[in-house]
Design a protein around this motif. Structure first.
Motif, PDB file in Angstrom:
ATOM      1  N   LYS A  65       3.597   3.139 -10.165  1.00  0.00           N
ATOM      2  CA  LYS A  65       4.899   3.792 -10.311  1.00  0.00           C
ATOM      3  C   LYS A  65       5.817   3.224  -9.347  1.00  0.00           C
ATOM      4  O   LYS A  65       5.564   2.821  -8.036  1.00  0.00           O
ATOM      5  N   ASN A  66       7.068   2.876  -9.786  1.00  0.00           N
ATOM      6  CA  ASN A  66       8.024   2.352  -8.859  1.00  0.00           C
ATOM      7  C   ASN A  66       7.572   0.951  -8.338  1.00  0.00           C
ATOM      8  O   ASN A  66       7.720   0.724  -7.256  1.00  0.00           O
ATOM      9  N   ALA A  67       6.761   0.139  -9.140  1.00  0.00           N
ATOM     10  CA  ALA A  67       6.325  -1.205  -9.013  1.00  0.00           C
ATOM     11  C   ALA A  67       5.318  -1.151  -7.626  1.00  0.00           C
ATOM     12  O   ALA A  67       4.925  -2.230  -7.473  1.00  0.00           O
ATOM     13  N   SER A  68       4.908   0.070  -7.462  1.00  0.00           N
ATOM     14  CA  SER A  68       3.577  -0.087  -6.766  1.00  0.00           C
ATOM     15  C   SER A  68       2.511   0.598  -7.304  1.00  0.00           C
ATOM     16  O   SER A  68       2.682   1.156  -8.290  1.00  0.00           O
ATOM     17  N   VAL A  69       1.374   0.161  -6.928  1.00  0.00           N
ATOM     18  CA  VAL A  69       0.125   0.052  -7.724  1.00  0.00           C
ATOM     19  C   VAL A  69      -0.949   0.862  -6.746  1.00  0.00           C
ATOM     20  O   VAL A  69      -1.213   0.541  -5.730  1.00  0.00           O
ATOM     21  N   ARG A  70      -1.265   2.110  -7.343  1.00  0.00           N
ATOM     22  CA  ARG A  70      -2.422   2.863  -6.561  1.00  0.00           C
ATOM     23  C   ARG A  70      -3.759   2.871  -7.341  1.00  0.00           C
ATOM     24  O   ARG A  70      -3.752   3.013  -8.542  1.00  0.00           O
ATOM     25  N   TYR A  71      -4.847   2.778  -6.738  1.00  0.00           N
ATOM     26  CA  TYR A  71      -6.277   2.418  -7.389  1.00  0.00           C
ATOM     27  C   TYR A  71      -6.916   4.020  -6.772  1.00  0.00           C
ATOM     28  O   TYR A  71      -7.243   4.407  -6.045  1.00  0.00           O
TER      29      TYR A  71
END
Length: 648
Positions: free
Chosen positions: A405-411
């Motif tokens: 989301k918005n160039a950020s990655v969450r695991y």
């Protein structure tokens, strides 16, 4: 592989060694030369080892030649040697040759990348300094380029290149000048040192000697063992193989785990080939490998990894196996998941380049890197396996997922469950196994390079036919499909006649899916088709080839009671034959000789119960040798298992 047992051949070899060293007084002085592995050790240890080598009796040894290395092996089972592992050693040499080549390419690419970055930074810095000079009216002599002062009238490399465009030779000189300037600006190591190799469990030292003598560009090879007899044999074999082995191979008496912990990131290559499970060595091994280095690991406890003792497998590798036809591939993926788990504890992760299951063992080759951010991807590469107890249906449950989301990655944790309580195909329950490595287990670019090298140097591989066959099969495997199906098991569930593999593969391809063979099983089929499509194809096959009536509660009856949604097309597809099949290349070769497999652990007494391992002829030969030996007093003669059985 050549096995020479005549003592006269050994005597001839020793005479040649004696002649080359020009020492006539002591025929075995080559083992006590100043350049031997004993140099630099305490005097007491040196004297002790010299006494052991002086007691060397050529009548007790035989020469074993494999590749370019020759070793002296005691006729008794004092030091472990497994003839069947020639495939393992050949494959390791092929992978190491490719590793050295890839390592060199990566180093050059890294230098070029640094050079471009340095050039860009210097250009930005020079333009800023030029603006300052104009503002401050500084003299041209004060300007410095690349840290060196230049005369005003001297043309820069770029200017000289633009003013002399007419000559190709000049262009080449300009390119060379630019490359020289770029290289001079690069910070960090500019020379790539030869890779250091650690063989953690060396035994006779044959593998280390083959690495040193056969692999061009190899560096120092350190051979370890915690058995004094093995270290003595390894040092004797180092001397027996001449100057190349003496200069490159060194043997140490040490616990491999302690040695690797004491030398973190010191070795570009770490080779683990234990007798049994490698689990106790993995934690220290992943720390001893340098960044970008390679870990080569063998496991021979296939009964444990394939589900014979699930609780033991969990205690050793942290994963629970399921008993399916794919169990040998699952064993590979369990070992890879275990190595990844150990690496993650030190902010490291693995990249498999080749994973092989053959005969009685498996062998994995993984690159190891350090990166705390890349390590976060690990849960995406692991999955649990749900195996139906009634039919061959299996499903994978990913351990984690990534949300962008918005160039950020969450695991995040993976979605579940992927299966209901009961199997949708046959109505039976599921069992759960894993976690296993569900990402690709081969790097197809590496596999292609290894095949090319093996073919180019086929004469240097004693087991060329076997390793080329298995590599060709691996090159045609679907890399992104974990585990596989067995066509015979599918038909056994339905109690129907089996279609040919070509017909079944054609039906899958005509349905719009991919399918390939598996290197671990001659009848294994890897496909990205879901299980409902597979069963629809089998239902269509049974309609044309009816089966006898079965009880209604049987899994096969429940599956056949449903009407197929997909109408299978069994017309022969062009891609139904692999490249190896089209060229009639052998892929699953028989064993080269009888009783081909694992041998006894070193030090064990060979008795009649081991005839299945070594063969009746070999057992009779050993008994004949014992009968010819001088009889010892009965009171001092140790009891054997047969004696114990007789007395009991």
């Amino acid at each position: 592989m050549l096995l020479v047992t005549e003592s006269r051949t050994l005597k001839l070899q020793l005479k040649l060694v004696r002649a080359s060293t020009r020492i006539a007084s002591n025929p075995f002085s080559v083992f006590n030369s100043p350049s031997s592995s004993f140099a630099g050790e305490p005097e007491e240890e040196k004297e002790k080892k010299e006494e052991q080598t002086m007691a060397f009796n050529p009548e007790d040894f035989k020469i074993i030649k494999e590749g370019e290395a020759e070793i002296l092996m005691h006729k008794k089972n004092t030091v472990f040697f497994n003839k069947a592992q020639v495939n393992n050693r050949d494959l390791s040499i092929a992978v190491l040759r490719t590793f050295i080549s890839k390592r060199k390419q990566e180093h050059e690419a890294n230098l070029l990348k640094r050079a471009k970055g340095a050039k860009k930074a210097s250009e930005n810095g020079s333009s800023e300094s030029a603006v300052e000079e104009v503002d401050n009216k500084a003299t041209p002599e004060d300007h410095k380029s690349n840290g060196k002062s230049e005369a005003v009238e001297e043309a820069s490399p770029e200017e000289s290149c633009t003013t002399m465009e007419g000559s190709g030779k000049v262009d080449e000189e300009c390119d060379a000048d630019e490359e020289q300037i770029d290289r001079s600006e690069v910070k960090g190591p500019k020379e790539l040192k030869p890779p250091r190799v650690l063989e953690a469990l060396s035994a006779s030292g044959l593998r280390a000697l083959r690495y040193a003598r056969e692999i061009e560009g190899i560096g120092q090879v350190v051979a370890l063992d915690n058995d004094p007899a093995s270290v003595e044999a390894c040092r004797r074999n180092i001397q027996f193989n001449g100057s190349v082995a003496i200069s490159k191979v060194e043997s140490h008496l040490a616990d491999a785990r302690v040695y690797m912990l004491a030398n973190p990131k010191e070795f570009d290559v770490v080779d683990l080939d234990p007798y049994g499970s490698p689990s106790v060595f993995l934690d220290s091994a992943v720390q001893a490998v340098a960044d970008g280095g390679i870990l080569m690991c063998t496991a021979t406890d296939m009964a444990v990894l394939c589900g014979g003792n699930g609780e033991v497998c969990y205690s050793k590798y942290g994963s629970y196996p399921t008993k399916g036809k794919y169990c040998h591939e699952m064993a590979l993926r369990i070992v890879l998941a275990s190595i990844e788990s150990h690496a993650n504890r030190y902010k490291r992760y693995i990249v498999p380049v080749l994973s092989v299951q053959k005969d009685f063992y498996l062998r994995v080759f993984v690159r190891i890197y350090t990166s705390a951010s890349a390590m976060k991807n690990t849960p995406l590469k692991l999955s649990y396996v749900y195996q139906c107890t009634g039919c061959d249906s299996f499903h994978l449950q990913p351990l984690g997922r990534a949300s962008t989301k918005n160039a950020s990655v969450r695991y995040l944790p993976g979605f579940g469950p992927v299966v209901p309580q009961d199997c949708t195909d046959c109505g039976k329950k599921f069992i759960m196994g894993g976690p296993i490595w569900s990402a690709p287990i081969h790097d197809q670019e590496w596999v292609a390079s290894i095949i090319a090298d093996v073919y180019r140097m086929k004469s240097s591989y004693p087991a060329y036919e076997h390793i080329s066959a298995i590599l060709n099969t691996i090159s045609e495997e679907l890399p992104d499909v974990p585990l596989f199906l067995s066509l015979h098991n599918l038909c056994a569930t339905l109690k129907c006649t089996s279609p040919s593999a070509v017909i079944f593969r054609s039906a899958v391809i005509n349905a719009g899916y991919r399918i390939s063979r598996s290197h671990v099983c001659a009848i294994g089929l890897k496909s990205d088709a879901p299980m409902d499509v597979i069963w629809d194809i089998m239902r269509c096959w049974v309609k044309n080839h009816p089966v006898k009536g079965q009880p209604a509660d049987q899994p096969g009856s429940i599956i056949l009671a449903k009407e197929p949604v997909l109408q299978a097309n069994f017309a022969r597809a062009v891609a139904s034959l692999s490249k190896a099949q089209a060229k009639k290349v052998s892929r699953f070769l028989p064993n080269p000789e009888r009783h081909w497999g694992p041998k006894l652990r070193a030090g064990r007494t060979i008795t009649s119960k081991h005839v299945s391992l070594i063969g009746e002829a070999a057992l009779n030969a050993l008994n004949h040798e014992e009968d010819n030996e001088e009889e010892e007093p009965k009171s001092k003669k140790p009891k054997t298992e047969e004696d114990n059985n007789a007395t009991s």
